[in-house]
Scaffold this motif. Sequence first.
Motif, PDB file in Angstrom:
ATOM      1  N   UNK A 119       5.573  52.327 -36.845  1.00  0.00           N
ATOM      2  CA  UNK A 119       6.669  50.983 -37.829  1.00  0.00           C
ATOM      3  C   UNK A 119       5.445  50.976 -39.093  1.00  0.00           C
ATOM      4  N   UNK A 120       4.213  51.103 -38.873  1.00  0.00           N
ATOM      5  CA  UNK A 120       3.319  50.357 -39.700  1.00  0.00           C
ATOM      6  C   UNK A 120       1.984  50.692 -39.150  1.00  0.00           C
ATOM      7  N   UNK A 121       0.741  51.190 -39.686  1.00  0.00           N
ATOM      8  CA  UNK A 121       0.634  51.700 -39.425  1.00  0.00           C
ATOM      9  C   UNK A 121      -0.849  50.672 -39.081  1.00  0.00           C
ATOM     10  N   UNK A 122      -0.904  49.707 -40.133  1.00  0.00           N
ATOM     11  CA  UNK A 122      -1.962  48.301 -40.034  1.00  0.00           C
ATOM     12  C   UNK A 122      -1.314  47.897 -38.208  1.00  0.00           C
ATOM     13  N   UNK A 123      -0.540  48.081 -38.790  1.00  0.00           N
ATOM     14  CA  UNK A 123       0.600  46.463 -37.535  1.00  0.00           C
ATOM     15  C   UNK A 123      -0.056  47.029 -35.913  1.00  0.00           C
ATOM     16  N   UNK A 142     -12.108  54.065 -33.843  1.00  0.00           N
ATOM     17  CA  UNK A 142     -11.481  54.696 -32.811  1.00  0.00           C
ATOM     18  C   UNK A 142      -9.896  54.699 -33.547  1.00  0.00           C
ATOM     19  N   UNK A 143      -9.598  53.821 -33.111  1.00  0.00           N
ATOM     20  CA  UNK A 143      -8.090  53.630 -33.021  1.00  0.00           C
ATOM     21  C   UNK A 143      -7.744  53.860 -34.916  1.00  0.00           C
ATOM     22  N   UNK A 144      -7.892  53.566 -35.875  1.00  0.00           N
ATOM     23  CA  UNK A 144      -7.804  53.927 -37.118  1.00  0.00           C
ATOM     24  C   UNK A 144      -7.489  55.905 -36.975  1.00  0.00           C
ATOM     25  N   UNK A 145      -8.456  56.540 -37.076  1.00  0.00           N
ATOM     26  CA  UNK A 145      -8.449  58.015 -36.413  1.00  0.00           C
ATOM     27  C   UNK A 145      -7.492  58.158 -35.259  1.00  0.00           C
ATOM     28  N   UNK A 149      -4.173  60.967 -36.730  1.00  0.00           N
ATOM     29  CA  UNK A 149      -4.545  61.603 -35.489  1.00  0.00           C
ATOM     30  C   UNK A 149      -2.303  62.423 -35.723  1.00  0.00           C
ATOM     31  N   UNK A 150      -2.435  61.476 -35.120  1.00  0.00           N
ATOM     32  CA  UNK A 150      -1.143  60.861 -34.788  1.00  0.00           C
ATOM     33  C   UNK A 150       0.710  61.573 -35.671  1.00  0.00           C
ATOM     34  N   UNK A 151      -0.114  60.799 -36.831  1.00  0.00           N
ATOM     35  CA  UNK A 151       1.053  60.782 -38.250  1.00  0.00           C
ATOM     36  C   UNK A 151       0.379  62.103 -38.563  1.00  0.00           C
ATOM     37  N   UNK A 152      -0.032  62.891 -38.292  1.00  0.00           N
ATOM     38  CA  UNK A 152      -0.724  64.282 -38.738  1.00  0.00           C
ATOM     39  C   UNK A 152       0.643  65.330 -38.396  1.00  0.00           C
TER      40      UNK A 152
END
Length: 152
Positions: A119-123, A142-145, A149-152
Amino acid sequence: MKCAFCGNPDTQVIDSRVSEDGSSIRRRRRCPACDKRFTTFETADVRMPQVVKTAGHRSEFDIEKVRTSFLRALHKRPVSTTLVDEAIDRICHKLLQLGEREVSSRQIGEMVMNELARLDKVAYVRFASVYRSFQDISEFTDAIKEIQKSSH
């Protein structure tokens, strides 16, 4: 089924129809004793599994807790209530599909994180920071990475 009017234990079904969404059956019944008609609805009695908390105690599955988690993570984010409801429905469906009497709170948390990632990466990062008890900035990184990674 008992007559709703006179209590006669035997009634006749005179019409049955499936609801539009397919989740219930509407039945028109007639009582041969008093000749009155009434409607009943038949739905599946589905039980959500018990939630086993980290400390080991058990509690009833509470959909409102899941909803609150979503709403907190999505606070001031551009995600519609409809999308949140659909995500919660998917989680409930997955829990039922497991066919287990008990499910760990960790499993539910992971399901929430997976749905938030969609739904939303920031959330997702907000929820992960609380859920995984981030202690420093490297855990955020690490969470952002991980989400990138999962959205590519």
